[in-house]
Write a protein that holds these residues in place. Sequence first.
Motif, PDB file in Angstrom:
ATOM      1  N   SER A  51       0.847  -1.187   0.000  1.00 12.36           N
ATOM      2  CA  SER A  51       0.000   0.000   0.000  1.00 12.36           C
ATOM      3  C   SER A  51       0.888   1.245   0.000  1.00 12.36           C
ATOM      4  O   SER A  51       2.113   1.156   0.094  1.00 12.36           O
ATOM      5  N   PHE A  52       0.281   2.408  -0.087  1.00 11.75           N
ATOM      6  CA  PHE A  52       1.088   3.627  -0.098  1.00 11.75           C
ATOM      7  C   PHE A  52       0.447   4.685   0.785  1.00 11.75           C
ATOM      8  O   PHE A  52      -0.727   4.586   1.164  1.00 11.75           O
ATOM      9  N   VAL A  53       1.238   5.703   1.098  1.00 14.02           N
ATOM     10  CA  VAL A  53       0.798   6.803   1.946  1.00 14.02           C
ATOM     11  C   VAL A  53       1.048   8.118   1.216  1.00 14.02           C
ATOM     12  O   VAL A  53       2.162   8.385   0.753  1.00 14.02           O
ATOM     13  N   TYR A  54       0.002   8.911   1.089  1.00 15.06           N
ATOM     14  CA  TYR A  54       0.132  10.264   0.543  1.00 15.06           C
ATOM     15  C   TYR A  54       0.592  11.194   1.660  1.00 15.06           C
ATOM     16  O   TYR A  54       0.054  11.163   2.773  1.00 15.06           O
ATOM     17  N   GLU A  55       1.583  12.047   1.354  1.00 20.91           N
ATOM     18  CA  GLU A  55       2.111  12.964   2.358  1.00 20.91           C
ATOM     19  C   GLU A  55       1.692  14.413   2.106  1.00 20.91           C
ATOM     20  O   GLU A  55       1.091  15.043   2.966  1.00 20.91           O
ATOM     21  N   THR A  56       2.012  14.942   0.929  1.00 23.68           N
ATOM     22  CA  THR A  56       1.678  16.336   0.636  1.00 23.68           C
ATOM     23  C   THR A  56       1.900  16.622  -0.838  1.00 23.68           C
ATOM     24  O   THR A  56       2.459  15.792  -1.567  1.00 23.68           O
ATOM     25  N   ARG A  57       1.467  17.794  -1.302  1.00 22.32           N
ATOM     26  CA  ARG A  57       1.731  18.238  -2.660  1.00 22.32           C
ATOM     27  C   ARG A  57       3.177  18.683  -2.791  1.00 22.32           C
ATOM     28  O   ARG A  57       3.752  19.251  -1.870  1.00 22.32           O
ATOM     29  N   MET A  58       3.734  18.456  -3.967  1.00 23.30           N
ATOM     30  CA  MET A  58       5.101  18.879  -4.203  1.00 23.30           C
ATOM     31  C   MET A  58       5.197  20.372  -4.487  1.00 23.30           C
ATOM     32  O   MET A  58       6.155  21.029  -4.113  1.00 23.30           O
ATOM     33  N   GLY A  59       4.234  20.932  -5.159  1.00 25.19           N
ATOM     34  CA  GLY A  59       4.318  22.323  -5.564  1.00 25.19           C
ATOM     35  C   GLY A  59       3.575  23.261  -4.659  1.00 25.19           C
ATOM     36  O   GLY A  59       3.309  22.965  -3.491  1.00 25.19           O
ATOM     37  N   ASP A  60       3.196  24.366  -5.205  1.00 26.96           N
ATOM     38  CA  ASP A  60       2.520  25.405  -4.440  1.00 26.96           C
ATOM     39  C   ASP A  60       1.006  25.259  -4.410  1.00 26.96           C
ATOM     40  O   ASP A  60       0.337  26.043  -3.733  1.00 26.96           O
ATOM     41  N   ALA A  61       0.471  24.331  -5.176  1.00 28.75           N
ATOM     42  CA  ALA A  61      -0.983  24.179  -5.227  1.00 28.75           C
ATOM     43  C   ALA A  61      -1.533  23.881  -3.835  1.00 28.75           C
ATOM     44  O   ALA A  61      -0.898  23.211  -3.023  1.00 28.75           O
ATOM     45  N   ILE A  62      -2.707  24.386  -3.573  1.00 26.56           N
ATOM     46  CA  ILE A  62      -3.302  24.269  -2.243  1.00 26.56           C
ATOM     47  C   ILE A  62      -4.738  23.778  -2.348  1.00 26.56           C
ATOM     48  O   ILE A  62      -5.382  23.934  -3.381  1.00 26.56           O
ATOM     49  N   ARG A  63      -5.223  23.150  -1.274  1.00 28.92           N
ATOM     50  CA  ARG A  63      -6.602  22.673  -1.223  1.00 28.92           C
ATOM     51  C   ARG A  63      -7.480  23.739  -0.587  1.00 28.92           C
ATOM     52  O   ARG A  63      -7.245  24.171   0.542  1.00 28.92           O
ATOM     53  N   LEU A  64      -8.486  24.148  -1.337  1.00 22.76           N
ATOM     54  CA  LEU A  64      -9.435  25.138  -0.839  1.00 22.76           C
ATOM     55  C   LEU A  64     -10.840  24.634  -1.112  1.00 22.76           C
ATOM     56  O   LEU A  64     -11.175  24.332  -2.258  1.00 22.76           O
ATOM     57  N   GLY A  65     -11.652  24.540  -0.075  1.00 23.13           N
ATOM     58  CA  GLY A  65     -13.025  24.081  -0.251  1.00 23.13           C
ATOM     59  C   GLY A  65     -13.117  22.701  -0.852  1.00 23.13           C
ATOM     60  O   GLY A  65     -14.095  22.365  -1.506  1.00 23.13           O
ATOM     61  N   GLY A  66     -12.080  21.872  -0.635  1.00 21.87           N
ATOM     62  CA  GLY A  66     -12.083  20.526  -1.190  1.00 21.87           C
ATOM     63  C   GLY A  66     -11.558  20.437  -2.604  1.00 21.87           C
ATOM     64  O   GLY A  66     -11.511  19.353  -3.178  1.00 21.87           O
ATOM     65  N   PHE A  67     -11.130  21.581  -3.209  1.00 20.41           N
ATOM     66  CA  PHE A  67     -10.637  21.584  -4.582  1.00 20.41           C
ATOM     67  C   PHE A  67      -9.171  22.024  -4.589  1.00 20.41           C
ATOM     68  O   PHE A  67      -8.760  22.899  -3.824  1.00 20.41           O
ATOM     69  N   LEU A  68      -8.392  21.388  -5.471  1.00 15.42           N
ATOM     70  CA  LEU A  68      -6.998  21.762  -5.617  1.00 15.42           C
ATOM     71  C   LEU A  68      -6.914  23.018  -6.472  1.00 15.42           C
ATOM     72  O   LEU A  68      -7.401  23.041  -7.608  1.00 15.42           O
ATOM     73  N   VAL A  69      -6.281  24.053  -5.932  1.00 15.81           N
ATOM     74  CA  VAL A  69      -6.252  25.362  -6.603  1.00 15.81           C
ATOM     75  C   VAL A  69      -4.814  25.841  -6.706  1.00 15.81           C
ATOM     76  O   VAL A  69      -4.050  25.784  -5.734  1.00 15.81           O
ATOM     77  N   ASN A  70      -4.437  26.303  -7.873  1.00 14.28           N
ATOM     78  CA  ASN A  70      -3.140  26.928  -8.050  1.00 14.28           C
ATOM     79  C   ASN A  70      -3.266  28.403  -7.681  1.00 14.28           C
ATOM     80  O   ASN A  70      -4.140  29.099  -8.209  1.00 14.28           O
ATOM     81  N   PRO A  71      -2.391  28.918  -6.782  1.00  9.36           N
ATOM     82  CA  PRO A  71      -2.475  30.334  -6.411  1.00  9.36           C
ATOM     83  C   PRO A  71      -2.429  31.279  -7.607  1.00  9.36           C
ATOM     84  O   PRO A  71      -2.982  32.379  -7.556  1.00  9.36           O
ATOM     85  N   VAL A  72      -1.783  30.846  -8.695  1.00 11.93           N
ATOM     86  CA  VAL A  72      -1.676  31.697  -9.884  1.00 11.93           C
ATOM     87  C   VAL A  72      -3.052  32.073 -10.416  1.00 11.93           C
ATOM     88  O   VAL A  72      -3.253  33.174 -10.935  1.00 11.93           O
ATOM     89  N   GLU A  73      -4.029  31.158 -10.277  1.00 13.51           N
ATOM     90  CA  GLU A  73      -5.375  31.449 -10.762  1.00 13.51           C
ATOM     91  C   GLU A  73      -5.958  32.669 -10.042  1.00 13.51           C
ATOM     92  O   GLU A  73      -6.598  33.521 -10.658  1.00 13.51           O
ATOM     93  N   ILE A  74      -5.753  32.737  -8.727  1.00 15.17           N
ATOM     94  CA  ILE A  74      -6.285  33.845  -7.932  1.00 15.17           C
ATOM     95  C   ILE A  74      -5.481  35.112  -8.192  1.00 15.17           C
ATOM     96  O   ILE A  74      -6.032  36.204  -8.335  1.00 15.17           O
ATOM     97  N   GLU A  75      -4.159  34.953  -8.273  1.00 17.28           N
ATOM     98  CA  GLU A  75      -3.286  36.105  -8.497  1.00 17.28           C
ATOM     99  C   GLU A  75      -3.571  36.770  -9.839  1.00 17.28           C
ATOM    100  O   GLU A  75      -3.523  38.001  -9.963  1.00 17.28           O
TER     101      GLU A  75
END
Length: 535
Positions: A413-437
């Motif tokens: 089996s495997f374990v998820y730890e975290t995202r590698m990049g800057d993308a963040i989870r907001l409201g259950g959705f993965l969002v790239n800060p660039v979209e907001i910026e």
Amino acid sequence: MQTNLWSLVETGLKERADGVAFIAGERRIPYAEFADLCRRTETWLRAQGVGRGDKVGVWLVNRVEWLALFFALARIGATLVSVNTRYRSEEVAYILDRSGASMLVLQPGFRSIDFAGILAGMDAAQLPALRTIAVLDADATTPATLLGRPVVPFAVSVCEPAPAADTSDAEAPVVFFTTSGTTKGPKLVVHPQRTLVQHAWNCARAYGLDQDGAVFLAMLPFCGVFGLNGVLAAFAVGAPTVLIETFDGPQAAQLLLTHSVTHTFGSDEMYRRVLDTVPGERPFPAARIFGFGAFTSSFGAYAREACARGVPLTGLYGSSEVLALFSAQPMDLPVEQRIEGGGVPVAGMAATVRIRDVETGALLPPGQSGEIEIGAPSVFPGYHNNPEATAEALLPDGFFRTGDLGHLRGDGSFVYETRMGDAIRLGGFLVNPVEIEAVLKRFPELVDAQVVAVDIGGQTRVVAFVIGAPGAVVDADAIVARMRAQVAPFKVPARVWQVDAYPVTLSSNGVKTQRNKLRDLALARLADETASVGT
């Protein structure tokens, strides 16, 4: 195994035509009634000129009509373009333009969502492919045109059911999901009927939805893989699905009890809102598997407490590219391991998860962290009209580079730890800060903007640091108000702070903003706010 989406309906008609497929409020919808709705919807779509290869945007809450449109479009050989109901003018326009949707299906309004008002904030000239806007629940107040396009009522009850034959191609695109991209707008993830159907069967068996008495509660929106994959799995094997148009914690808790729900999937924040309304041990005695995606870092302690109360929580893993519910932690694991993301793929031996060292490129043994790569029947074939992004995401051997960090366990089996990049989870959705910026940077009083995520009140929220134009007055409250009108609520900054410059570092690739230092600055400012309130 059949791989056309309509085969799920055919199986239901053959094995349980009178069995309940969906429960919507007081309404119980048998498989036969749903099949009839799908065929009438197909007839209506064809009458509107929708044919093989066309794209149709669906911008609806979790109504049975959403699913009927999905199956009907699949029979035609058209593609459903999934539009999040929390999106606003900027995001909706981008998705419609990028997809080339010729029709948009929506409803007049729902709670605080003013669909027509959001459309009014869009530039019609930027949507050359859009020909028609269809409205559910149309009445005398429905305008004749929106965005300069004719409005037609979604009137399927007067249509004759389409012929039963399904001639669609299981390998043709059937749905576009959105996922965060490296530019200002999201990428469109393509999935054919085959991946969705195979995955539905795999999920149904792996999660026990095919067991006697199984009942599924659809807490998540159909517009994302997390919500759609769950309802397709339940539908495939005859587990009735209880619908919630949009999530509400107390309502979900009541439905879990009323319908003796055995299975549901949701985000960690959803479970907080559900479980906080029901005290005591074993609050949901019928529960068998409550799968969750951990999108906040503060859920671990809460999950352990919930498990101690007898709530069968288990960690999940998935993405738009490999489909949600891709894997889950086995229920017989100790709680500490069971509430980690990752687990065992539902496709079993047909799926392979491997971990690659991000520095050396070597494949890693169990226990060592690196990028998660996935090979499985549910891996997507690519991004719509984006060969560069597709080539970057898919390796020559067909494995998907997830951009997530994790490690293998000794048992496979495997374990998820975290995202590698800057993308963040907001409201259950993965969002790239660039979209907001990108939206913030178009405001005339701003010359630059940087967004970071911080924990505010137990929830992941974004805050913005902005640089004002020379001589301009930066009104933080006004900026937040304008953002509310243009982007989804979870993308609206909780704070806007003006700065003269950003902390940067020089590298061989140029000047890079140090987001970690901006995050530290945000936490310090929030702490100062708390301290000032307490004095």
